[in-house]
Design a protein around this motif. Structure first.
Motif, short mmCIF file in Angstrom:
data_model
loop_
_atom_site.label_atom_id
_atom_site.label_comp_id
_atom_site.label_asym_id
_atom_site.label_seq_id
_atom_site.Cartn_x
_atom_site.Cartn_y
_atom_site.Cartn_z
N TYR A 42 44.31 53.43 58.71
CA TYR A 42 44.95 54.32 58.15
C TYR A 42 44.38 55.31 57.05
O TYR A 42 43.32 55.17 56.51
N VAL A 43 44.91 56.73 57.28
CA VAL A 43 44.36 57.92 56.54
C VAL A 43 45.33 58.01 55.55
O VAL A 43 46.53 58.41 55.41
N PHE A 44 44.58 57.86 54.09
CA PHE A 44 45.51 58.13 53.08
C PHE A 44 45.77 59.49 52.71
O PHE A 44 45.00 60.31 53.07
N PRO A 45 46.78 60.05 52.16
CA PRO A 45 47.11 61.26 51.57
C PRO A 45 45.89 61.68 50.88
O PRO A 45 44.87 60.99 50.01
N ALA A 49 48.03 65.36 47.38
CA ALA A 49 49.26 64.92 47.70
C ALA A 49 49.61 63.85 47.02
O ALA A 49 50.70 63.52 46.54
N LEU A 50 48.41 62.76 47.03
CA LEU A 50 48.63 61.59 46.27
C LEU A 50 48.96 61.54 44.74
O LEU A 50 49.64 61.07 44.20
N CYS A 51 48.32 62.79 44.24
CA CYS A 51 48.60 63.09 42.71
C CYS A 51 50.01 63.55 42.59
O CYS A 51 50.59 62.95 41.79
N THR A 81 40.21 59.91 53.77
CA THR A 81 40.21 58.84 53.21
C THR A 81 40.62 57.59 54.28
O THR A 81 41.71 57.38 54.31
N ILE A 82 39.55 57.00 54.81
CA ILE A 82 40.41 56.27 55.97
C ILE A 82 39.97 54.48 55.66
O ILE A 82 38.62 54.27 55.24
N VAL A 83 40.79 53.88 55.94
CA VAL A 83 40.66 52.32 55.70
C VAL A 83 39.50 51.66 56.76
O VAL A 83 39.76 51.89 58.03
#
Length: 240
Positions: A42-45, A49-51, A81-83
């Protein structure tokens, strides 16, 4: 429709807890990774974007992502940022963090395996002065029971189990027990939550402790293991 993992994060930050927000986000994301809601790959924003999604500062997200990377949960690349894979997470993550994210059943199975064998080895390896220390903890628990000091009983129960692990003289078992001790104590306190049955619960606990202690003193590994397994299963069944 099931809530997305990001929605869980939004609910978290909306409470505005007193604890450091980056720590809260780190703990929540690590939990969601461990239970599979953020799957491998999974690639996080990105940070910006997450902010915006969470209405928090960029430094907060940056600190949370950095902590996740240092703990082995994610890898940060130009792609984002990848799980990490579950195997990579297990290799890098402290046992205590894995325990924290485990299901009740997984934790129970691990505890039965660890503490049953620890009790058996303690029966084989404990020195007389170490058994005397275990007996003193049992005496202290009986005194606390008479005084109705339930908080002290939970702490003494934790010490009793940690001491048995120490008597195994196996560094891996000792370290593993240290990693789960806090969760064990929490479960013990939860088993006391039914005030109408708390006396019976504590009396059973003290009785099982005495059985384990006697088996260790008598150098009976099989009995020590069996008594420990029955004790842990009993605590699990008494949870609300």
């Amino acid at each position: 429709m099931a809530a997305s993992p990001i929605h869980h994060l939004q609910n978290l930050v909306s409470t505005r807890p007193q604890k450091n927000m980056s720590d809260m986000i780190y703990e929540k994301i690590s939990q969601l990774i461990q239970n599979g809601e953020f799957p491998e790959g999974y690639v996080f924003p990105n940070e910006a974007a997450l902010c915006e999604m969470l209405s928090v500062g960029r430094s907060t997200i940056r600190e949370a992502y950095k902590a996740l990377e240092l703990s082995g949960f994610v890898t940060r690349t130009k792609r984002g940022t990848i799980v990490n894979s579950y195997t990579a997470i297990l290799e890098a993550t402290p046992l205590k963090a894995v325990i924290h994210g485990a299901s009740h059943q997984d934790f129970l199975e691990f505890r039965l395996m660890l503490e049953g064998q620890s009790a058996a080895l303690a029966a084989e390896r404990a020195q007389p002065h170490e058994i005397a220390q275990l007996q003193q903890l049992q005496n202290n628990m009986c005194s606390a029971r008479q005084n109705g000091d339930y908080d002290r009983i939970a702490a003494l129960d934790r010490n009793f189990h940690e001491t048995i692990a120490a008597l195994s003289h196996n560094p891996l078992m000792i370290t593993s027990m240290a990693a789960i001790a806090e969760t064990c104590e929490t479960e013990t306190r939860e088993s006391f939550s039914n005030l109408s049955a708390i006396s019976d619960t504590i009396d059973r606990m003290i009785s099982m402790h005495q059985a384990i202690l006697t088996a260790i003193r008598n150098r009976c590994p099989g009995e020590a293991m069996t008594d420990m397994l029955e004790h842990i299963a009993g605590v699990s069944e008494s949870l609300p």
